[in-house]
Design an enzyme around this catalytic site. Structure first.
Site, short mmCIF file in Angstrom:
data_model
loop_
_atom_site.label_atom_id
_atom_site.label_comp_id
_atom_site.label_asym_id
_atom_site.label_seq_id
_atom_site.Cartn_x
_atom_site.Cartn_y
_atom_site.Cartn_z
N ALA A 1 18.97 55.41 29.48
CA ALA A 1 19.70 56.39 30.37
C ALA A 1 20.40 55.61 30.44
O ALA A 1 21.79 56.82 31.16
CB ALA A 1 18.75 56.41 31.97
N GLY B 1 20.25 47.58 31.22
CA GLY B 1 21.27 49.23 31.03
C GLY B 1 21.58 50.02 30.10
O GLY B 1 22.89 50.73 30.24
N CYS B 2 21.14 49.64 29.36
CA CYS B 2 20.82 50.45 27.75
C CYS B 2 20.35 51.61 28.14
O CYS B 2 19.81 51.89 29.32
CB CYS B 2 20.03 49.59 26.72
SG CYS B 2 21.22 48.37 26.45
N GLU C 1 12.31 48.97 35.21
CA GLU C 1 11.65 48.82 37.50
C GLU C 1 10.90 49.24 37.29
O GLU C 1 9.71 48.56 38.19
CB GLU C 1 12.85 49.33 37.76
CG GLU C 1 12.29 48.63 39.25
CD GLU C 1 14.00 48.95 39.72
OE1 GLU C 1 14.42 47.86 40.00
OE2 GLU C 1 14.65 50.25 40.04
N GLU C 2 10.04 50.41 36.97
CA GLU C 2 9.44 51.49 37.76
C GLU C 2 8.00 51.40 37.23
O GLU C 2 7.39 50.89 37.90
CB GLU C 2 9.51 53.19 37.45
CG GLU C 2 10.33 53.64 38.54
CD GLU C 2 12.15 53.42 37.37
OE1 GLU C 2 13.03 54.02 37.90
OE2 GLU C 2 12.01 52.70 36.43
N TYR D 1 5.68 53.63 27.73
CA TYR D 1 6.62 54.26 28.62
C TYR D 1 7.26 55.54 28.78
O TYR D 1 7.42 56.41 28.03
CB TYR D 1 8.07 53.31 27.76
CG TYR D 1 9.09 53.47 28.23
CD1 TYR D 1 10.01 52.00 28.82
CD2 TYR D 1 10.48 54.46 27.90
CE1 TYR D 1 10.82 51.89 29.04
CE2 TYR D 1 11.05 53.84 28.90
CZ TYR D 1 11.87 53.04 28.81
OH TYR D 1 13.58 52.14 29.14
N ASN E 1 17.43 44.65 27.19
CA ASN E 1 18.58 45.59 27.27
C ASN E 1 18.60 46.60 28.29
O ASN E 1 18.25 47.66 28.57
CB ASN E 1 18.40 46.90 26.11
CG ASN E 1 17.75 45.92 24.38
OD1 ASN E 1 18.81 45.65 23.97
ND2 ASN E 1 16.53 46.72 23.66
N ILE F 1 8.44 41.13 28.44
CA ILE F 1 9.21 40.12 29.83
C ILE F 1 9.19 40.03 30.61
O ILE F 1 7.89 37.94 30.92
CB ILE F 1 10.60 40.66 30.60
CG1 ILE F 1 11.47 41.13 29.55
CG2 ILE F 1 10.77 40.07 31.44
CD1 ILE F 1 12.79 42.04 30.03
N GLU F 2 7.60 40.58 30.85
CA GLU F 2 6.34 40.02 32.27
C GLU F 2 5.48 39.08 31.44
O GLU F 2 4.36 38.32 32.55
CB GLU F 2 5.99 41.29 32.73
CG GLU F 2 4.93 42.69 31.86
CD GLU F 2 5.98 43.68 30.88
OE1 GLU F 2 5.02 44.38 30.45
OE2 GLU F 2 7.22 43.49 30.97
N ASP G 1 14.47 42.58 36.03
CA ASP G 1 13.93 43.87 36.04
C ASP G 1 15.53 44.33 36.01
O ASP G 1 16.45 44.58 36.98
CB ASP G 1 14.05 43.81 37.94
CG ASP G 1 13.76 45.30 38.45
OD1 ASP G 1 13.18 46.58 38.22
OD2 ASP G 1 13.73 45.18 40.13
#
Length: 588
Positions: free
Chosen positions: A500, A497-498, A380-381, A420, A495, A351-352, A362
């Protein structure tokens, strides 16, 4: 023939642009842009047949130039060297729009009741960035800054803070013990429960660098009264407000976060004043001795080393905007007639990087930044560590409700990272050559939208859950109604909200496509090296486009699937179910 077609299209386009540009010699507001676009639209039908022929014969688009750095090539930000997605990719005969190519010129920067600007806009119009003078307040609607702490003893808290930071002098070898001692001078209540094991581990590996940068950070922090002279509003729940501040002001505020100076921000027990806000002081990050924390500190110290270095003072602005849409304005999904907009699916790319110039999603926590100052190390982090200016949002952004998002424009990328979670590593510095807009903000816009954390994954197929995710995505994707569609960039996502949060990637992709369609924006969808998912999603999108499925049709199919899934949890997945239903009805 090819030259004739290109020349004809250029003639049509230039005729419209010439009229538009003559009107915009001094300024181009939305009404003028609409007039220009309206004129261009009259030629679209006559050019429609030629457009596809041009696409068929034109060469592959090359990556546009991102640089404003003279003779400097931007360092690769990709987390994998084999990323193949290209910004010039064309989907369904249309190139995905990106800034600055689709940028509409901004009006002059100014403050109003919905926009707090912490720099002097008159000076800014003359090319200077200086703090805007105002009267500080100490109340529930503004950030409580350390220099404004009420005096209730012989020595004020700010005087104690100044005294402590002034001891971190550049002419001595500063140790972790010095930093710990300074922080505890004005945080007496945490004298025995704050630990600095992680910071000690970092300093042992980077002793000279640590001792060199800490005094510069302390000097930066001491400039707070000079750099912040106007109260900073809290971006409260159910508000539409934005804050624009300079990168230098952000660096000063983050130096204070590092030195844990923000008052009333250390308690997180029920009933505490800032229970509904993310943490901002770095105390928790300093405590846990782990490989994750070590890599986070590497990224953060690189940021501070950069912004305090000679000649490296950041010179741009950043805007943080909380967006709230009342539930009464939620689209009636079952009645929507829009067809899906264009979707480009990429198995490789990020994405970035490959989403540069687009609205970049995000995958946020409701407390923006998630666990960036704790153990968290997912999408996000990682983005907050690559672009630490994002962390300052935690200072003033209240927890996001279901119908809110946070949009950030203009942050700079400072670090290359790879991996990651437990495999995360800070790799090397990143030279950000992204161009800037008229407000000196980099053409980088990020939207924080938080997905639902489904402890029971079966719940996500219910009508209530689907409506919630649809509305949240729509709030994040909705374009500014004052900006024409042709001047609105596409969305870069994946993806959401996929992982965790246990979201179904197939369902989440459909939800985002529906929200993007109602928002009238195209999508670039990154599956992060999952080639199987990319293939399945692209085929499903092509299938839905082929059958001219509307958002309302798709919403009703998802409701039907929810009922089916509650009875057949080991049955068809959502793609299989939709394909079967549409295939069946198309033969009736």
């Amino acid at each position: 023939m090819k030259k004739f077609i290109i020349g004809y299209l250029a003639l049509c386009t230039n005729h419209g642009q010439a009229r538009c540009h003559s009107k915009m010699a001094c300024k181009n507001d939305s009404s003028q842009m609409r007039e220009c676009l309206s004129h261009q639209d009259t030629a679209k039908d006559s050019r429609a047949g030629l457009r596809q022929e041009l696409i068929d014969i034109s060469p592959t688009n090359q990556r546009h130039s991102e640089g404003e750095c003279s003779g400097t090539e931007a360092t690769d930000l990709s987390q994998k060297p084999d990323a193949e997605a290209q910004p010039g990719d064309i989907c369904c005969g249309r190139k995905l729009k990106r800034e600055p190519e689709c940028h509409m010129q901004l009006d002059n920067l100014r403050a109003d009741k919905n926009h707090t600007v912490l720099i002097d806009t008159k000076e800014f119009s003359h090319g200077k960035i200086v703090a805007y003078e105002g009267k500080h307040v100490w109340d529930a609607n503004h950030v409580k800054l350390p220099q404004n702490y009420p005096v209730n003893s012989k020595e004020s808290r700010w005087e104690a803070t100044q005294r402590a930071l002034q001891k971190l002098k550049p002419n001595k070898r500063v140790s972790v013990e010095d930093v710990e001692g300074a922080i505890k001078i004005y945080n007496q209540a945490h004298k025995h429960d704050w630990h600095f094991d992680a910071l000690r581990m970092y300093a042992q590996e980077n002793e000279s660098g640590f001792s060199h940068v800490i005094p510069k950070m302390a000097k930066l922090a001491l400039r707070l009264p000079e750099l912040i002279q106007h109260p900073i509003p809290l971006l409260r729940e159910k508000s539409n407000h934005k804050i624009t501040l300079s990168q230098e002001q952000i660096s000063c505020l983050l130096a204070h976060a590092f030195f844990c100076t923000f008052p009333h921000r250390n308690a997180n027990c029920p009933g505490s004043e800032y229970i509904n806000f993310p943490s901002i002081n770095f105390s928790r990050l300093f405590a846990e001795r782990s490989p994750r924390t070590f890599q986070k500190l590497r990224a953060l110290f690189h940021y501070f080393s950069t912004v305090t270095g000679e000649g490296n003072k950041p010179t741009g602005l950043v805007t943080f905007e909380r967006i709230y849409i009342p539930q009464s304005q939620c689209p009636e999904w079952e009645k929507r007639k829009e067809h899906l907009t264009n979707v480009c699916v990429y198995a490789k790319g990020f994405i970035e990087k490959e989403g540069s110039g687009m609205l970049q999603v995000d995958f946020a926590a409701s407390m923006v930044g998630g666990g960036v100052l704790g153990r968290g190390l997912v999408q996000e982090e990682i983005r907050f560590l690559q672009c630490p200016e994002l962390i300052v949002a935690r200072l003033f952004t209240e927890k996001l409700s279901d119908n809110e998002c946070l949009k950030i424009t203009g942050v700079q990328t400072y670090s290359n990272t790879s991996g990651y979670s437990d495999s995360f590593v800070w790799e090397r510095p990143y030279t950000d050559c992204t161009k800037r807009d008229e407000w000196k903000r980099r053409y980088c816009q990020i939207v924080a939208i938080d997905a639902t954390n489904f402890e029971d994954p079966r719940q996500q197929y219910s009508e209530k859950s689907i409506k919630r995710e649809l509305f949240k995505a729509f709030v994040g994707f909705r374009r500014d109604p004052n900006i024409p569609i042709d001047y609105t960039p596409a969305i870069a996502t994946g993806n959401w909200g996929c992982g965790a949060f246990k979201g179904d990637p197939m369902l989440k992709a459909l939800i985002q496509m529906m929200a993007a369609a109602v928002a009238q924006r195209d999508l670039a969808y990154f599956t992060f090296n999952n080639e199987k998912q990319a293939g399945e999603l692209q085929r499903m999108f092509d299938f839905l486009k082929c059958h001219q499925v509307t958002v309302g049709n798709l919403y009703n199919l998802l409701q039907d699937y929810g009922k089916y899934h509650s009875l057949h949890q080991r049955g068809k997945n959502v793609f299989e179910y939709i394909r079967e239903k549409i295939g069946h009805t198309s033969h009736l």
